[in-house]
Design a protein around this motif. Structure first.
Motif, short mmCIF file in Angstrom:
data_model
loop_
_atom_site.label_atom_id
_atom_site.label_comp_id
_atom_site.label_asym_id
_atom_site.label_seq_id
_atom_site.Cartn_x
_atom_site.Cartn_y
_atom_site.Cartn_z
N LEU A 67 58.16 10.72 51.35
CA LEU A 67 59.08 9.72 51.88
C LEU A 67 60.26 9.47 50.94
N SER A 68 59.99 9.42 49.63
CA SER A 68 61.08 9.18 48.68
C SER A 68 62.09 10.32 48.71
N TYR A 69 61.58 11.55 48.76
CA TYR A 69 62.48 12.71 48.80
C TYR A 69 63.36 12.64 50.04
N LEU A 70 62.76 12.33 51.18
CA LEU A 70 63.52 12.27 52.42
C LEU A 70 64.52 11.13 52.40
N ALA A 71 64.10 9.96 51.88
CA ALA A 71 65.00 8.81 51.83
C ALA A 71 66.19 9.07 50.91
N LEU A 72 65.96 9.79 49.82
CA LEU A 72 67.04 10.12 48.88
C LEU A 72 67.83 11.35 49.31
N ARG A 73 67.39 11.98 50.39
CA ARG A 73 68.03 13.19 50.90
C ARG A 73 68.09 14.29 49.83
N GLY A 74 67.01 14.34 49.04
CA GLY A 74 66.91 15.40 48.04
C GLY A 74 67.88 15.28 46.90
N ARG A 75 68.34 14.06 46.61
CA ARG A 75 69.31 13.83 45.53
C ARG A 75 68.84 12.71 44.61
N CYS A 76 69.20 12.82 43.32
CA CYS A 76 68.90 11.75 42.38
C CYS A 76 69.71 10.52 42.75
N SER A 77 69.10 9.34 42.73
CA SER A 77 69.79 8.11 43.11
C SER A 77 70.83 7.69 42.08
N ALA A 78 70.71 8.20 40.86
CA ALA A 78 71.64 7.80 39.79
C ALA A 78 72.82 8.75 39.66
N CYS A 79 72.56 10.05 39.60
CA CYS A 79 73.64 11.01 39.35
C CYS A 79 73.96 11.89 40.54
N GLY A 80 73.13 11.86 41.57
CA GLY A 80 73.39 12.66 42.75
C GLY A 80 73.00 14.12 42.63
N ALA A 81 72.36 14.50 41.51
CA ALA A 81 71.96 15.89 41.32
C ALA A 81 70.90 16.27 42.35
N ARG A 82 70.91 17.52 42.75
CA ARG A 82 69.98 18.01 43.76
C ARG A 82 68.57 18.07 43.19
N ILE A 83 67.61 17.59 43.94
CA ILE A 83 66.20 17.67 43.57
C ILE A 83 65.64 18.93 44.21
N ALA A 84 64.96 19.75 43.43
CA ALA A 84 64.46 21.03 43.93
C ALA A 84 63.56 20.82 45.15
N PRO A 85 63.73 21.62 46.20
CA PRO A 85 62.89 21.50 47.40
C PRO A 85 61.40 21.67 47.10
N ARG A 86 61.07 22.31 45.97
CA ARG A 86 59.66 22.49 45.62
C ARG A 86 58.92 21.15 45.55
N TYR A 87 59.61 20.07 45.16
CA TYR A 87 58.95 18.76 45.08
C TYR A 87 58.48 18.30 46.45
N LEU A 88 59.34 18.44 47.44
CA LEU A 88 58.94 18.07 48.81
C LEU A 88 57.87 19.01 49.32
N LEU A 89 58.01 20.31 49.04
CA LEU A 89 57.08 21.30 49.57
C LEU A 89 55.66 21.06 49.05
N LEU A 90 55.49 20.87 47.74
CA LEU A 90 54.15 20.70 47.19
C LEU A 90 53.52 19.39 47.65
N GLU A 91 54.33 18.34 47.77
CA GLU A 91 53.77 17.07 48.25
C GLU A 91 53.31 17.19 49.70
N ALA A 92 54.15 17.83 50.52
CA ALA A 92 53.77 17.99 51.93
C ALA A 92 52.55 18.90 52.08
N LEU A 93 52.53 20.00 51.32
CA LEU A 93 51.38 20.90 51.38
C LEU A 93 50.12 20.21 50.89
N GLY A 94 50.24 19.36 49.86
CA GLY A 94 49.08 18.63 49.37
C GLY A 94 48.50 17.72 50.44
N GLY A 95 49.39 17.01 51.16
CA GLY A 95 48.91 16.15 52.24
C GLY A 95 48.24 16.94 53.35
#
Length: 269
Positions: A67-95
């Protein structure tokens, strides 16, 4: 359904931790350089979760799996840097892994299955990013399979031991033959250890199907890359660990879904 929901939640949290292991583990195991920003203590627990680009510490609202990744649209809330899609992928696969384990397997075997799936997807992530399959992940996957067999909720212990030994020896043989014929490395020792873990969980009869499914998956991906214009030659590196991990997971999850005759064909005891 309650057990499946709880395991799904546990899988989401496990997927979040898998990201920590995939990011920091290679540094701790000597496969990658320590981040320039990291000073002092550096392990899986410290420093706290933060943006690797700007160092912004993540608050509770930024640490909710998926949910956090989706809400932030894959970007850091402070600097706007792209968050690697692997973070969303592993969390979703874990669920999904937790939910699947809870729906397909009885307790307590479902808990062990979830642990294996988390290890497999973490190993796949590390191998895809670094080219290494660390003993810190393949070893627990192997020993967990042997432990489960000893408790009487998995394979017969003899089949688990034979499957592990045969899986390791088979890929080590392929590795040595490739080196003798081509004069360079082909498969790594980590691949052999991962197949040994698959043999411990699924038995010796499943080993050909694990390898065939992994090889077929690799060929499909390589073919798709070639179709998009990527140059693919005889010396192109193919990291086989993610395909092996995926094949082990797929065959394990498929067994309760197929008729007993098909499961027996796939190596089920």
């Amino acid at each position: 359904m309650l057990i499946a929901a709880l395991l799904g939640l546990a899988g989401l949290l496990g997927g979040s931790f898998a990201n920590v292991v995939a990011h920091r583990g290679p540094v701790l195991w000597g496969f990658a350089n320590r981040p320039e920003r990291a000073t002092g203590r550096y392990d899986l627990a410290w420093p706290g979760s933060h943006c690797p680009s700007c160092g912004h510490g993540l608050g509770p609202a930024e640490l909710v799996p998926v949910l956090s990744y989706l809400a932030l649209r894959g970007r850091c809330s402070a600097c706007g840097a792209r968050i690697a899609p692997r973070y969303l992928l592993l969390e979703a696969l874990g669920g999904l892994a937790g939910l699947s384990a809870g729906l397909l397997f009885p307790v307590p075997f479902a808990f062990f299955v979830l642990a294996l799936l988390l290890l497999l997807m973490t190993a796949a992530a590390v191998d895809s990013e670094t080219g290494y399959l660390p003993d810190a992940l393949t070893g627990p996957a192997l020993w967990l399979g042997l432990l489960v067999s000893a408790t009487g909720v998995g394979l017969d212990p003899g089949a688990a031991i034979f499957g592990a030994a045969l899986g390791y020896v088979a890929l080590r043989g392929v590795e040595e033959a490739y080196r003798a014929l081509r004069g360079r490395e082909g498969l790594g020792r980590g691949d052999a250890k991962l197949l040994a873990a698959g043999g411990a969980w699924l038995g010796p009869g499943s080993l050909p199907f694990i390898v065939l499914l992994a090889a077929f998956s690799a060929l499909v991906v390589i073919g798709a890359q070639a179709a998009r214009g990527r140059s693919v030659e005889g010396g192109t590196e193919v990291r086989f660990g993610p395909y092996l991990a995926g094949a082990i997971a797929a065959l394990l999850l498929a067994r309760p879904l197929v008729p007993p005759s098909v499961a027996a064909l796939l190596g089920a005891p």
